[in-house]
Design a protein around this motif. Sequence first.
Motif, PDB file in Angstrom:
ATOM      1  N   ARG A 170       2.485   4.331  -0.901  1.00  0.00           N
ATOM      2  CA  ARG A 170       2.246   5.116  -2.247  1.00  0.00           C
ATOM      3  C   ARG A 170       3.354   6.359  -2.320  1.00  0.00           C
ATOM      4  N   ARG A 193       0.966  -0.894   0.123  1.00  0.00           N
ATOM      5  CA  ARG A 193      -0.121  -0.107  -0.003  1.00  0.00           C
ATOM      6  C   ARG A 193       0.952   1.303   0.062  1.00  0.00           C
ATOM      7  N   SER A 218       2.207   0.103  -5.266  1.00  0.00           N
ATOM      8  CA  SER A 218       1.424   1.120  -5.368  1.00  0.00           C
ATOM      9  C   SER A 218       2.362   2.412  -5.180  1.00  0.00           C
TER      10      SER A 218
END
Length: 319
Positions: free
Chosen positions: A142, A140, A175
């Motif tokens: 980013r 996850r 991501s």
Amino acid sequence: MDLLPLEILHHIFLLACSDGGRTGLFLSLVSRSYHDIARPMRYNSVAIIGYRNIDTFLRCYKNDRAALQTQEQESAPIVRHLLLTTDATDMERVIGTGVTESLQSSLLELLQLVGPTIVTMSYTCHVQLEVLLAEHAFPRLRELTFLRNFARPYCQSAGATPIPTYPPLPRGLPSLRKLHVILITTLDHTVPVILARWAHAAPNVTHLRVSNVRGGMGGMEWLQEMLEKKRDERPYPSIAHIVIQPYTRPVHATNRGGMTQAIHGQFIAQLDAYQQNAPADLNLVRLEPAAWSQMLLREWRDGAEGGDGAWPEGRLYTQ
């Protein structure tokens, strides 16, 4: 407070706990009910400053996770924003004894626990981040800012510390979109080598920022290749926005290191020329130099609170 549903209170506390842990701590001290509500939310944003605090955090985090699981709470403590940085005592320790196995083990344990959930991370520890990333995936994540240094001095004289080798980086960052590399020393590897590893590990990055760039690192050669080649032939094909933050202008006209004011001026002029001739599909911006230690904490907090963080919109997208 008693009139609001627990889900709403959790959301309010989650938004409040975005400053590295300070607000979450204060909320926990208000009352027993506040403590229970804040317990899973206060880990939303965590700032760990100093190696001695890593093990302390791990104990608290694991205790709270175990307690909430025992109570069958629906909300588990989740770390979404993480800052890992050093203090003055850490620098003295590393210079004196080097990076210890216990420190690396603590960092690996920490990232194993929070890796699956973190969204933004700023990292300036002495264990190279590539070593840690080779062990865990961050599905996850980013936005990432990290300090690229070499903790032990290296020179080409006899008996010098050898250039380290790092394990290959897996593609564990699907991501990741924004990558910020702060260069302190690159005596072990040049900028093109460093960024080639990241192009493999994080092939979806669109925004790249490189801070403290100077001559001799290979950064300008890498940038020239990015500007002159077609997108699919570039060393980092997914990049659409590049932010370059040069090293600070020397105070004196000359110094022993050779980084004179004249050389600095030539470096800036070359960078500005690159910016003027950048292709239409690649946005190149130059930021003014800044003290990275102060910049890091300020930008990380701003990003965790919903601001621009390391990517100020006005300067990033305006030529």
